[in-house]
Write a protein that holds these residues in place. Structure first.
Motif, PDB file in Angstrom:
ATOM      1  N   ILE A  74      32.291  32.962  24.292  1.00 50.52           N
ATOM      2  CA  ILE A  74      33.129  32.230  25.235  1.00 50.52           C
ATOM      3  C   ILE A  74      32.288  31.893  26.464  1.00 50.52           C
ATOM      4  O   ILE A  74      31.192  32.431  26.650  1.00 50.52           O
ATOM      5  N   SER A  75      32.805  31.016  27.299  1.00 54.25           N
ATOM      6  CA  SER A  75      32.067  30.572  28.480  1.00 54.25           C
ATOM      7  C   SER A  75      32.152  31.613  29.598  1.00 54.25           C
ATOM      8  O   SER A  75      32.970  32.533  29.568  1.00 54.25           O
ATOM      9  N   ILE A  76      31.326  31.431  30.615  1.00 56.46           N
ATOM     10  CA  ILE A  76      31.366  32.295  31.790  1.00 56.46           C
ATOM     11  C   ILE A  76      32.752  32.239  32.433  1.00 56.46           C
ATOM     12  O   ILE A  76      33.309  33.280  32.831  1.00 56.46           O
ATOM     13  N   GLU A  77      33.328  31.045  32.532  1.00 58.38           N
ATOM     14  CA  GLU A  77      34.661  30.905  33.118  1.00 58.38           C
ATOM     15  C   GLU A  77      35.699  31.683  32.311  1.00 58.38           C
ATOM     16  O   GLU A  77      36.607  32.313  32.881  1.00 58.38           O
ATOM     17  N   GLN A  78      35.570  31.657  30.995  1.00 61.75           N
ATOM     18  CA  GLN A  78      36.512  32.395  30.146  1.00 61.75           C
ATOM     19  C   GLN A  78      36.297  33.902  30.261  1.00 61.75           C
ATOM     20  O   GLN A  78      37.254  34.674  30.160  1.00 61.75           O
ATOM     21  N   VAL A  79      35.054  34.336  30.462  1.00 57.74           N
ATOM     22  CA  VAL A  79      34.789  35.754  30.696  1.00 57.74           C
ATOM     23  C   VAL A  79      35.508  36.217  31.957  1.00 57.74           C
ATOM     24  O   VAL A  79      36.172  37.265  31.979  1.00 57.74           O
TER      25      VAL A  79
ATOM     26  N   TYR B  69      25.589  37.380  36.025  1.00 60.84           N
ATOM     27  CA  TYR B  69      26.252  38.663  36.263  1.00 60.84           C
ATOM     28  C   TYR B  69      26.787  38.726  37.695  1.00 60.84           C
ATOM     29  O   TYR B  69      27.924  39.179  37.934  1.00 60.84           O
ATOM     30  N   ARG B  70      25.975  38.275  38.653  1.00 58.27           N
ATOM     31  CA  ARG B  70      26.430  38.286  40.043  1.00 58.27           C
ATOM     32  C   ARG B  70      27.690  37.434  40.195  1.00 58.27           C
ATOM     33  O   ARG B  70      28.642  37.819  40.869  1.00 58.27           O
ATOM     34  N   ARG B  71      27.689  36.269  39.563  1.00 56.43           N
ATOM     35  CA  ARG B  71      28.842  35.376  39.680  1.00 56.43           C
ATOM     36  C   ARG B  71      30.098  35.997  39.092  1.00 56.43           C
ATOM     37  O   ARG B  71      31.161  35.993  39.729  1.00 56.43           O
ATOM     38  N   VAL B  72      29.993  36.521  37.877  1.00 55.27           N
ATOM     39  CA  VAL B  72      31.169  37.091  37.217  1.00 55.27           C
ATOM     40  C   VAL B  72      31.731  38.244  38.034  1.00 55.27           C
ATOM     41  O   VAL B  72      32.943  38.298  38.334  1.00 55.27           O
TER      42      VAL B  72
ATOM     43  N   THR C 272      36.924  42.523  28.320  1.00 52.52           N
ATOM     44  CA  THR C 272      37.287  41.182  27.850  1.00 52.52           C
ATOM     45  C   THR C 272      37.575  41.196  26.357  1.00 52.52           C
ATOM     46  O   THR C 272      37.651  40.142  25.723  1.00 52.52           O
ATOM     47  N   ASP C 273      37.738  42.373  25.781  1.00 50.36           N
ATOM     48  CA  ASP C 273      37.758  42.533  24.330  1.00 50.36           C
ATOM     49  C   ASP C 273      39.049  42.092  23.659  1.00 50.36           C
ATOM     50  O   ASP C 273      39.151  42.150  22.433  1.00 50.36           O
TER      51      ASP C 273
ATOM     52  N   HIS D 113      31.078  39.982  25.654  1.00 49.71           N
ATOM     53  CA  HIS D 113      31.126  38.533  25.856  1.00 49.71           C
ATOM     54  C   HIS D 113      30.140  38.106  26.940  1.00 49.71           C
ATOM     55  O   HIS D 113      29.421  37.107  26.787  1.00 49.71           O
ATOM     56  N   LEU D 114      30.106  38.847  28.037  1.00 50.31           N
ATOM     57  CA  LEU D 114      29.207  38.499  29.134  1.00 50.31           C
ATOM     58  C   LEU D 114      27.753  38.678  28.718  1.00 50.31           C
ATOM     59  O   LEU D 114      26.888  37.858  29.052  1.00 50.31           O
ATOM     60  N   ALA D 115      27.471  39.752  27.984  1.00 50.53           N
ATOM     61  CA  ALA D 115      26.102  39.990  27.526  1.00 50.53           C
ATOM     62  C   ALA D 115      25.612  38.845  26.639  1.00 50.53           C
ATOM     63  O   ALA D 115      24.424  38.487  26.665  1.00 50.53           O
ATOM     64  N   ARG D 116      26.520  38.256  25.859  1.00 51.39           N
ATOM     65  CA  ARG D 116      26.118  37.165  24.956  1.00 51.39           C
ATOM     66  C   ARG D 116      25.874  35.862  25.706  1.00 51.39           C
ATOM     67  O   ARG D 116      24.954  35.105  25.374  1.00 51.39           O
TER      68      ARG D 116
END
Length: 423
Positions: free
Chosen positions: A127-132, A168-171, A119-120, A157-160
Protein backbone atom coordinates in the motif's frame (compact mmCIF):
# COMPACT_ATOMS: atom_id res chain seq x y z
CA UNK A 1 11.50 -36.31 46.26
CA UNK A 2 9.70 -36.31 42.91
CA UNK A 3 11.70 -36.28 39.70
CA UNK A 4 11.21 -34.78 36.25
CA UNK A 5 11.92 -36.91 33.21
CA UNK A 6 13.70 -35.05 30.44
CA UNK A 7 14.23 -35.85 26.76
CA UNK A 8 17.56 -34.87 25.20
CA UNK A 9 18.12 -34.07 21.53
CA UNK A 10 19.96 -37.41 21.25
CA UNK A 11 16.81 -39.24 22.34
CA UNK A 12 18.36 -40.15 25.69
CA UNK A 13 16.35 -39.74 28.87
CA UNK A 14 17.47 -38.06 32.08
CA UNK A 15 15.90 -37.43 35.47
CA UNK A 16 16.30 -34.35 37.68
CA UNK A 17 14.86 -33.53 41.07
CA UNK A 18 11.61 -31.56 40.99
CA UNK A 19 12.12 -28.31 42.91
CA UNK A 20 9.55 -26.63 45.09
CA UNK A 21 7.96 -23.47 43.74
CA UNK A 22 9.54 -20.14 44.60
CA UNK A 23 6.73 -19.48 47.10
CA UNK A 24 6.70 -15.85 46.00
CA UNK A 25 4.20 -13.43 47.56
CA UNK A 26 1.95 -11.08 45.64
CA UNK A 27 2.67 -7.40 46.34
CA UNK A 28 0.36 -5.51 48.66
CA UNK A 29 0.69 -2.31 46.62
CA UNK A 30 1.95 -1.07 43.27
CA UNK A 31 5.49 -1.95 42.19
CA UNK A 32 7.58 1.21 42.53
CA UNK A 33 11.11 0.84 41.20
CA UNK A 34 10.29 -0.25 37.64
CA UNK A 35 7.37 0.01 35.25
CA UNK A 36 6.89 -3.55 34.04
CA UNK A 37 4.52 -4.98 31.43
CA UNK A 38 4.10 -8.65 30.58
CA UNK A 39 3.36 -9.10 26.87
CA UNK A 40 0.51 -11.60 27.06
CA UNK A 41 -0.49 -14.40 24.69
CA UNK A 42 -3.92 -15.65 23.65
CA UNK A 43 -5.54 -19.01 24.40
CA UNK A 44 -7.75 -20.62 21.71
CA UNK A 45 -10.73 -22.83 22.38
CA UNK A 46 -9.63 -26.44 22.62
CA UNK A 47 -12.27 -27.57 20.15
CA UNK A 48 -11.57 -24.77 17.65
CA UNK A 49 -10.10 -25.35 14.20
CA UNK A 50 -6.64 -24.21 15.29
CA UNK A 51 -5.00 -24.87 11.95
CA UNK A 52 -2.85 -22.43 9.94
CA UNK A 53 -4.89 -19.79 8.14
CA UNK A 54 -8.11 -20.24 10.09
CA UNK A 55 -9.58 -17.28 12.02
CA UNK A 56 -8.64 -17.17 15.68
CA UNK A 57 -11.34 -18.66 17.92
CA UNK A 58 -10.36 -17.43 21.36
CA UNK A 59 -11.10 -18.98 24.75
CA UNK A 60 -11.91 -15.65 26.36
CA UNK A 61 -12.28 -17.02 29.88
CA UNK A 62 -8.73 -18.44 29.93
CA UNK A 63 -7.24 -15.55 27.95
CA UNK A 64 -8.64 -12.87 30.25
CA UNK A 65 -8.00 -14.88 33.43
CA UNK A 66 -4.34 -14.93 32.43
CA UNK A 67 -4.36 -11.13 32.34
CA UNK A 68 -6.08 -10.91 35.71
CA UNK A 69 -3.32 -13.11 37.11
CA UNK A 70 -0.66 -10.76 35.72
CA UNK A 71 -2.37 -7.81 37.40
CA UNK A 72 -2.52 -9.67 40.70
CA UNK A 73 1.29 -9.75 40.71
CA UNK A 74 1.56 -5.99 40.22
CA UNK A 75 2.62 -6.05 36.56
CA UNK A 76 0.87 -4.33 33.69
CA UNK A 77 -0.29 -6.09 30.54
CA UNK A 78 0.98 -5.38 27.03
CA UNK A 79 -1.68 -6.81 24.76
CA UNK A 80 -2.37 -7.45 21.10
CA UNK A 81 1.37 -7.39 20.38
CA UNK A 82 3.64 -9.97 18.75
CA UNK A 83 3.30 -12.28 21.78
CA UNK A 84 -0.43 -12.42 21.06
CA UNK A 85 0.46 -13.72 17.58
CA UNK A 86 0.03 -10.51 15.62
CA UNK A 87 0.93 -11.38 12.02
CA UNK A 88 1.16 -15.04 13.09
CA UNK A 89 -2.45 -16.16 13.46
CA UNK A 90 -4.35 -13.40 15.26
CA UNK A 91 -6.65 -11.94 12.62
CA UNK A 92 -7.98 -8.38 12.55
CA UNK A 93 -11.40 -9.15 14.05
CA UNK A 94 -9.88 -11.11 16.95
CA UNK A 95 -7.34 -8.32 17.50
CA UNK A 96 -10.06 -5.69 17.89
CA UNK A 97 -12.05 -7.86 20.27
CA UNK A 98 -8.92 -8.65 22.29
CA UNK A 99 -8.12 -4.95 22.68
CA UNK A 100 -11.67 -4.14 23.74
CA UNK A 101 -11.95 -7.00 26.22
CA UNK A 102 -8.45 -6.50 27.63
CA UNK A 103 -9.08 -2.79 28.24
CA UNK A 104 -12.27 -3.67 30.09
CA UNK A 105 -10.43 -6.16 32.31
CA UNK A 106 -7.76 -3.55 33.05
CA UNK A 107 -10.45 -1.15 34.27
CA UNK A 108 -12.02 -3.85 36.43
CA UNK A 109 -8.69 -4.85 37.96
CA UNK A 110 -7.25 -1.34 38.25
CA UNK A 111 -4.33 -2.47 36.09
CA UNK A 112 -2.32 -0.73 33.40
CA UNK A 113 -2.72 -1.94 29.83
CA UNK A 114 -0.99 -0.93 26.60
CA UNK A 115 -1.89 -2.46 23.26
CA UNK A 116 -0.36 -2.77 19.83
CA UNK A 117 -1.32 -0.35 17.05
CA UNK A 118 -0.34 -1.56 13.59
CA UNK A 119 -1.50 -1.59 9.97
CA UNK A 120 -2.11 -5.34 9.77
CA UNK A 121 -5.88 -5.12 9.27
CA UNK A 122 -5.19 -4.06 5.67
CA UNK A 123 -5.27 -7.18 3.50
CA UNK A 124 -3.20 -5.80 0.61
CA UNK A 125 0.48 -6.52 1.13
CA UNK A 126 1.62 -3.36 -0.71
CA UNK A 127 0.00 0.00 0.00
CA UNK A 128 1.06 3.63 -0.34
CA UNK A 129 2.60 5.81 2.36
CA UNK A 130 -0.72 7.67 2.63
CA UNK A 131 -2.55 4.37 3.16
CA UNK A 132 -0.01 3.34 5.82
CA UNK A 133 -0.74 6.55 7.72
CA UNK A 134 -4.50 6.03 7.40
CA UNK A 135 -4.23 2.42 8.59
CA UNK A 136 -2.17 3.40 11.62
CA UNK A 137 -4.65 6.15 12.50
CA UNK A 138 -7.62 3.79 12.24
CA UNK A 139 -6.14 1.43 14.82
CA UNK A 140 -4.82 4.30 16.95
CA UNK A 141 -8.21 5.93 17.27
CA UNK A 142 -9.88 2.60 18.07
CA UNK A 143 -7.31 1.95 20.80
CA UNK A 144 -7.81 5.41 22.29
CA UNK A 145 -11.59 4.87 22.30
CA UNK A 146 -11.08 1.70 24.36
CA UNK A 147 -9.01 3.60 26.93
CA UNK A 148 -5.82 1.57 26.39
CA UNK A 149 -2.33 3.01 26.00
CA UNK A 150 -1.10 2.80 22.40
CA UNK A 151 2.13 1.06 21.37
CA UNK A 152 2.95 2.04 17.80
CA UNK A 153 4.28 -1.23 16.43
CA UNK A 154 6.63 -1.61 13.48
CA UNK A 155 4.58 -2.00 10.29
CA UNK A 156 5.40 -4.52 7.58
CA UNK A 157 3.52 -2.28 5.15
CA UNK A 158 5.80 0.64 5.99
CA UNK A 159 8.92 -1.51 5.74
CA UNK A 160 7.89 -2.55 2.21
CA UNK A 161 7.00 0.88 0.87
CA UNK A 162 9.53 3.18 2.58
CA UNK A 163 12.40 4.26 0.37
CA UNK A 164 14.50 5.85 3.10
CA UNK A 165 14.54 7.53 6.52
CA UNK A 166 12.38 10.47 5.41
CA UNK A 167 9.41 8.16 4.76
CA UNK A 168 9.64 6.90 8.35
CA UNK A 169 9.89 10.45 9.68
CA UNK A 170 6.83 11.46 7.68
CA UNK A 171 4.67 8.53 8.75
CA UNK A 172 5.52 8.81 12.43
CA UNK A 173 5.23 12.61 12.37
CA UNK A 174 1.72 12.49 10.93
CA UNK A 175 0.52 9.65 13.14
CA UNK A 176 1.97 11.10 16.34
CA UNK A 177 0.47 14.51 15.59
CA UNK A 178 -2.98 12.91 15.68
CA UNK A 179 -2.47 10.94 18.92
CA UNK A 180 -4.53 12.17 21.87
CA UNK A 181 -2.21 10.57 24.42
CA UNK A 182 1.56 9.88 24.35
CA UNK A 183 2.45 6.57 22.71
CA UNK A 184 5.20 4.00 23.05
CA UNK A 185 7.24 3.37 19.90
CA UNK A 186 8.15 -0.26 19.24
CA UNK A 187 11.31 -1.26 17.37
CA UNK A 188 11.05 -4.96 16.58
CA UNK A 189 14.21 -6.60 15.27
CA UNK A 190 14.53 -9.05 12.40
CA UNK A 191 15.03 -11.99 14.76
CA UNK A 192 11.35 -11.51 15.66
CA UNK A 193 10.15 -10.55 12.19
CA UNK A 194 12.48 -10.85 9.17
CA UNK A 195 10.07 -8.71 7.10
CA UNK A 196 11.09 -5.67 9.14
CA UNK A 197 14.62 -5.62 7.75
CA UNK A 198 15.89 -2.07 7.27
CA UNK A 199 13.30 -0.52 9.55
CA UNK A 200 13.80 3.20 10.18
CA UNK A 201 15.63 3.30 6.86
CA UNK A 202 18.84 1.40 7.65
CA UNK A 203 20.13 -2.13 8.18
CA UNK A 204 22.57 -1.17 10.95
CA UNK A 205 21.19 -0.21 14.34
CA UNK A 206 23.42 2.85 14.69
CA UNK A 207 21.93 4.59 11.63
CA UNK A 208 18.40 3.37 12.36
CA UNK A 209 18.55 4.55 15.98
CA UNK A 210 19.55 8.03 14.80
CA UNK A 211 16.32 8.20 12.79
CA UNK A 212 14.30 6.89 15.74
CA UNK A 213 15.77 9.55 18.01
CA UNK A 214 15.05 12.27 15.44
CA UNK A 215 11.41 11.15 15.36
CA UNK A 216 11.22 11.39 19.14
CA UNK A 217 12.95 14.78 19.27
CA UNK A 218 10.47 16.15 16.71
CA UNK A 219 7.55 14.95 18.84
CA UNK A 220 8.74 15.17 22.47
CA UNK A 221 5.26 15.52 24.00
CA UNK A 222 3.79 12.66 21.97
CA UNK A 223 6.18 9.84 22.94
CA UNK A 224 5.92 8.18 26.35
CA UNK A 225 8.62 5.62 25.72
CA UNK A 226 10.44 3.27 23.37
CA UNK A 227 10.35 -0.51 23.42
CA UNK A 228 13.45 -2.02 21.85
CA UNK A 229 13.41 -5.67 20.84
CA UNK A 230 16.73 -6.13 19.04
CA UNK A 231 18.27 -8.69 21.43
CA UNK A 232 21.23 -6.32 21.59
CA UNK A 233 22.06 -4.69 24.92
CA UNK A 234 24.56 -2.27 23.40
CA UNK A 235 21.98 -0.70 21.09
CA UNK A 236 19.45 -0.34 23.90
CA UNK A 237 21.93 1.34 26.23
CA UNK A 238 23.04 3.66 23.44
CA UNK A 239 19.48 4.78 22.68
CA UNK A 240 18.31 5.10 26.27
CA UNK A 241 21.29 7.31 27.14
CA UNK A 242 20.10 9.77 24.48
CA UNK A 243 16.36 9.77 25.17
CA UNK A 244 14.80 13.11 26.10
CA UNK A 245 13.81 13.65 29.72
CA UNK A 246 10.57 11.84 30.53
CA UNK A 247 10.78 9.28 27.70
CA UNK A 248 11.17 5.78 29.11
CA UNK A 249 13.16 2.91 27.66
CA UNK A 250 11.16 -0.31 27.86
CA UNK A 251 13.45 -3.26 27.32
CA UNK A 252 12.17 -5.92 24.98
CA UNK A 253 15.50 -7.74 25.18
CA UNK A 254 14.59 -11.23 26.32
CA UNK A 255 18.27 -12.21 26.30
CA UNK A 256 19.71 -9.50 28.56
CA UNK A 257 16.91 -8.06 30.70
CA UNK A 258 18.49 -8.85 34.06
CA UNK A 259 21.33 -6.35 33.60
CA UNK A 260 19.24 -3.88 31.60
CA UNK A 261 16.64 -3.53 34.34
CA UNK A 262 19.25 -3.02 37.05
CA UNK A 263 22.66 -2.55 35.37
CA UNK A 264 24.60 -0.74 38.07
CA UNK A 265 25.16 -3.68 40.46
CA UNK A 266 24.86 -6.38 37.82
CA UNK A 267 27.67 -8.76 36.81
CA UNK A 268 28.96 -9.13 33.26
CA UNK A 269 26.21 -9.87 30.70
CA UNK A 270 24.95 -13.42 30.54
CA UNK A 271 26.34 -13.75 27.02
CA UNK A 272 29.82 -14.11 28.55
CA UNK A 273 28.83 -17.45 30.08
CA UNK A 274 29.15 -20.76 28.19
CA UNK A 275 25.39 -21.40 28.40
CA UNK A 276 24.61 -17.96 26.98
CA UNK A 277 27.16 -18.39 24.20
CA UNK A 278 25.46 -21.66 23.33
CA UNK A 279 22.10 -19.85 23.28
CA UNK A 280 23.50 -17.15 21.01
CA UNK A 281 24.77 -19.81 18.62
CA UNK A 282 21.25 -21.24 18.48
CA UNK A 283 19.65 -17.92 17.58
CA UNK A 284 20.41 -17.86 13.88
CA UNK A 285 19.61 -14.37 12.62
CA UNK A 286 19.92 -13.04 16.17
CA UNK A 287 23.48 -14.33 16.44
CA UNK A 288 25.12 -11.06 15.40
CA UNK A 289 22.94 -9.19 17.91
CA UNK A 290 24.33 -10.95 20.99
CA UNK A 291 26.11 -8.61 23.41
CA UNK A 292 29.67 -7.80 22.26
CA UNK A 293 32.56 -6.74 24.46
CA UNK A 294 31.80 -3.04 23.88
CA UNK A 295 28.39 -3.58 25.45
CA UNK A 296 30.06 -5.20 28.44
CA UNK A 297 31.96 -1.98 29.01
CA UNK A 298 28.83 0.08 28.43
CA UNK A 299 26.90 -1.92 30.99
CA UNK A 300 29.58 -1.14 33.51
CA UNK A 301 29.60 2.59 32.69
CA UNK A 302 25.89 3.24 32.24
CA UNK A 303 24.12 4.47 35.39
CA UNK A 304 20.62 4.29 34.01
CA UNK A 305 18.16 1.44 33.75
CA UNK A 306 15.36 0.24 31.50
CA UNK A 307 11.79 -0.47 32.41
CA UNK A 308 10.25 -3.64 30.99
CA UNK A 309 7.83 -4.72 28.29
CA UNK A 310 8.69 -8.36 27.86
CA UNK A 311 7.19 -11.55 26.53
CA UNK A 312 9.47 -13.32 28.99
CA UNK A 313 7.57 -11.71 31.88
CA UNK A 314 4.37 -13.41 30.72
CA UNK A 315 6.20 -16.73 31.13
CA UNK A 316 7.65 -15.95 34.59
CA UNK A 317 5.19 -13.45 36.07
CA UNK A 318 5.53 -14.39 39.78
CA UNK A 319 9.34 -14.49 39.53
CA UNK A 320 9.47 -11.13 37.74
CA UNK A 321 7.21 -9.58 40.36
CA UNK A 322 9.28 -10.94 43.23
CA UNK A 323 12.47 -9.59 41.65
CA UNK A 324 11.04 -6.10 41.23
CA UNK A 325 9.72 -6.23 44.78
CA UNK A 326 13.33 -6.88 45.83
CA UNK A 327 14.41 -3.79 43.89
CA UNK A 328 11.64 -1.85 45.64
CA UNK A 329 13.20 -2.92 48.94
CA UNK A 330 16.66 -1.82 47.74
CA UNK A 331 17.95 -5.40 47.77
CA UNK A 332 19.86 -5.73 44.48
CA UNK A 333 21.49 -8.98 45.57
CA UNK A 334 18.10 -10.58 46.12
CA UNK A 335 16.92 -9.20 42.76
CA UNK A 336 19.80 -10.95 41.01
CA UNK A 337 19.27 -14.14 43.01
CA UNK A 338 15.62 -14.30 41.95
CA UNK A 339 15.73 -13.08 38.35
CA UNK A 340 19.24 -14.10 37.27
CA UNK A 341 18.48 -17.82 36.74
CA UNK A 342 15.47 -17.01 34.53
CA UNK A 343 17.57 -15.50 31.77
CA UNK A 344 18.82 -18.89 30.58
CA UNK A 345 15.21 -20.07 30.51
CA UNK A 346 14.23 -17.00 28.47
CA UNK A 347 17.08 -17.60 26.03
CA UNK A 348 15.77 -21.10 25.46
CA UNK A 349 12.20 -19.87 24.92
CA UNK A 350 13.47 -17.23 22.46
CA UNK A 351 16.02 -19.44 20.67
CA UNK A 352 16.05 -19.43 16.86
CA UNK A 353 13.77 -19.26 15.03
CA UNK A 354 13.08 -16.52 17.59
CA UNK A 355 9.61 -15.69 16.25
CA UNK A 356 8.43 -19.08 17.54
CA UNK A 357 9.05 -17.98 21.13
CA UNK A 358 5.27 -17.70 21.53
CA UNK A 359 5.14 -21.49 21.66
CA UNK A 360 7.28 -21.50 24.80
CA UNK A 361 5.15 -18.82 26.46
CA UNK A 362 1.96 -20.82 25.83
CA UNK A 363 3.68 -24.05 26.91
CA UNK A 364 4.67 -22.56 30.28
CA UNK A 365 1.17 -21.12 30.66
CA UNK A 366 -0.21 -24.63 30.24
CA UNK A 367 2.34 -26.21 32.58
CA UNK A 368 1.46 -23.59 35.21
CA UNK A 369 -2.27 -24.26 34.97
CA UNK A 370 -3.38 -21.07 33.21
CA UNK A 371 -5.01 -22.84 30.26
CA UNK A 372 -6.70 -26.20 29.85
CA UNK A 373 -4.62 -27.48 26.93
CA UNK A 374 -1.38 -26.83 25.10
CA UNK A 375 -3.10 -25.34 22.08
CA UNK A 376 -2.32 -22.20 20.06
CA UNK A 377 -3.98 -20.20 17.33
CA UNK A 378 -2.88 -21.39 13.90
CA UNK A 379 -1.44 -24.63 15.24
CA UNK A 380 1.67 -22.84 16.49
CA UNK A 381 1.96 -25.24 19.44
CA UNK A 382 3.66 -27.59 16.98
CA UNK A 383 6.43 -25.08 16.19
CA UNK A 384 8.94 -26.44 18.73
CA UNK A 385 10.43 -29.91 19.14
CA UNK A 386 9.87 -32.13 22.16
CA UNK A 387 13.54 -31.84 23.27
CA UNK A 388 13.28 -28.05 23.00
CA UNK A 389 10.23 -28.10 25.29
CA UNK A 390 12.01 -30.52 27.60
CA UNK A 391 14.83 -28.03 28.02
CA UNK A 392 12.25 -25.35 28.89
CA UNK A 393 10.86 -27.65 31.58
CA UNK A 394 14.35 -28.26 32.95
CA UNK A 395 15.24 -24.55 33.09
CA UNK A 396 11.84 -23.52 34.48
CA UNK A 397 12.35 -26.04 37.26
CA UNK A 398 15.88 -24.77 37.93
CA UNK A 399 14.78 -21.11 38.06
CA UNK A 400 11.71 -21.81 40.24
CA UNK A 401 9.36 -20.68 37.49
CA UNK A 402 6.99 -23.66 37.87
CA UNK A 403 4.14 -22.24 39.91
CA UNK A 404 2.66 -25.65 40.81
CA UNK A 405 5.52 -28.13 40.31
CA UNK A 406 3.36 -31.23 40.81
CA UNK A 407 0.87 -30.08 38.20
CA UNK A 408 3.66 -29.20 35.79
CA UNK A 409 5.25 -32.62 36.29
CA UNK A 410 1.93 -34.38 35.73
CA UNK A 411 1.20 -32.46 32.53
CA UNK A 412 4.71 -32.80 31.12
CA UNK A 413 4.95 -36.50 31.80
CA UNK A 414 1.52 -37.00 30.21
CA UNK A 415 2.77 -35.18 27.11
CA UNK A 416 5.83 -37.41 26.97
CA UNK A 417 3.73 -40.56 27.20
CA UNK A 418 1.40 -39.26 24.48
CA UNK A 419 4.48 -38.98 22.24
CA UNK A 420 5.69 -42.49 22.99
CA UNK A 421 8.29 -41.58 25.61
CA UNK A 422 8.45 -43.63 28.82
CA UNK A 423 7.66 -41.29 31.71
Amino acid sequence: MSTLRLLRTTGDLADVDLNDSGAYVRPTGPLRSRVAYAAAHVVPKVHADNTPGEPADIDWDSTLAFRRNVYSWGLGVADAMDTAQRNMGLDAAATRELISRSAEVAREEGGSVVVGVNTDHVADSHISIEQVIAAYLEQLHFTEEQGAGPVLMASRHLARVATGPEDYRRVYREVLSRASVPVVLHWLGTAFDPELKGYFGADDWQSASAVLLEIIEENPDRVAGVKMSLLNAESEISVRSRLPEGVRMFTGDDFNYVALLAPAPAPAPASDSPSARDAAERTGSARTEAVPSTATRALGEDRGYSDALLGAFAAITPVASAAIQALDAGDHARYLEILGPTEELSRQVFAAPTFYYKTGVAFLSWLNGHQPAFQMVGGLHSARSLPHLSRIVELANASLALEDPDLARQRWHGMLRLNGVDA
